[in-house]
Write a protein that holds these residues in place. Sequence first.
Motif, PDB file in Angstrom:
ATOM      1  N   ASN A 121       5.961  -8.645  66.442  1.00  0.00           N
ATOM      2  CA  ASN A 121       6.094  -8.565  64.985  1.00  0.00           C
ATOM      3  C   ASN A 121       5.061  -9.443  64.281  1.00  0.00           C
ATOM      4  OD1 ASN A 121       8.186  -6.746  65.140  1.00  0.00           O
ATOM      5  ND2 ASN A 121       9.777  -8.319  65.033  1.00  0.00           N
ATOM      6  N   VAL A 129       1.703  -7.603  64.455  1.00  0.00           N
ATOM      7  CA  VAL A 129       1.690  -6.469  63.550  1.00  0.00           C
ATOM      8  C   VAL A 129       1.506  -6.950  62.106  1.00  0.00           C
ATOM      9  CG1 VAL A 129       3.142  -4.642  62.561  1.00  0.00           C
ATOM     10  CG2 VAL A 129       2.979  -4.913  65.042  1.00  0.00           C
ATOM     11  N   MET A 130       2.183  -8.036  61.723  1.00  0.00           N
ATOM     12  CA  MET A 130       2.022  -8.585  60.377  1.00  0.00           C
ATOM     13  C   MET A 130       0.584  -9.048  60.141  1.00  0.00           C
ATOM     14  SD  MET A 130       5.659 -10.578  59.749  1.00  0.00           S
ATOM     15  CE  MET A 130       4.872 -11.741  58.693  1.00  0.00           C
ATOM     16  N   ILE A 169      -2.152  -8.000  61.692  1.00  0.00           N
ATOM     17  CA  ILE A 169      -3.033  -6.833  61.652  1.00  0.00           C
ATOM     18  C   ILE A 169      -2.912  -6.146  60.298  1.00  0.00           C
ATOM     19  CG2 ILE A 169      -3.392  -4.516  62.612  1.00  0.00           C
ATOM     20  CD1 ILE A 169      -2.671  -5.723  65.364  1.00  0.00           C
ATOM     21  N   ASN A 170      -1.695  -5.978  59.792  1.00  0.00           N
ATOM     22  CA  ASN A 170      -1.492  -5.339  58.498  1.00  0.00           C
ATOM     23  C   ASN A 170      -2.047  -6.190  57.365  1.00  0.00           C
ATOM     24  OD1 ASN A 170      -0.310  -3.079  59.593  1.00  0.00           O
ATOM     25  ND2 ASN A 170       1.768  -3.889  59.395  1.00  0.00           N
ATOM     26  N   LEU A 171      -2.045  -7.498  57.524  1.00  0.00           N
ATOM     27  CA  LEU A 171      -2.545  -8.404  56.505  1.00  0.00           C
ATOM     28  C   LEU A 171      -4.048  -8.229  56.289  1.00  0.00           C
ATOM     29  CD1 LEU A 171      -1.715 -10.765  54.630  1.00  0.00           C
ATOM     30  CD2 LEU A 171      -2.335 -12.284  56.513  1.00  0.00           C
ATOM     31  N   ASN A 212      -5.832  -5.476  57.098  1.00  0.00           N
ATOM     32  CA  ASN A 212      -6.237  -4.063  56.904  1.00  0.00           C
ATOM     33  C   ASN A 212      -6.172  -3.652  55.489  1.00  0.00           C
ATOM     34  OD1 ASN A 212      -6.989  -3.391  59.468  1.00  0.00           O
ATOM     35  ND2 ASN A 212      -4.960  -2.683  60.064  1.00  0.00           N
TER      36      ASN A 212
END
Length: 68
Positions: free
Chosen positions: A58, A61-62, A64-66, A68
């Motif tokens: 998690n 993923v956070m 990576i999303n931050l 992108n």
Amino acid sequence: MSSFVDFVKESYIEFKDRVEWPKWTDLQSSTLVVSVATVILAIFLFGVDTLFSKFIENALVMLINLFN
């Protein structure tokens, strides 16, 4: 070499005559306790490992999303 042979002979005598070996019932109960404790510890470590894996997944993923 003689001292090694004497050591082996004395060790054999000590194991045969002086060591008090556990009784069969004591050995069985100790084995049962160790087996149960091992299973409990394995289940606990599996749970902790799973929680840490989910936490790290998690967090990645956070991150990576931050970005992108």
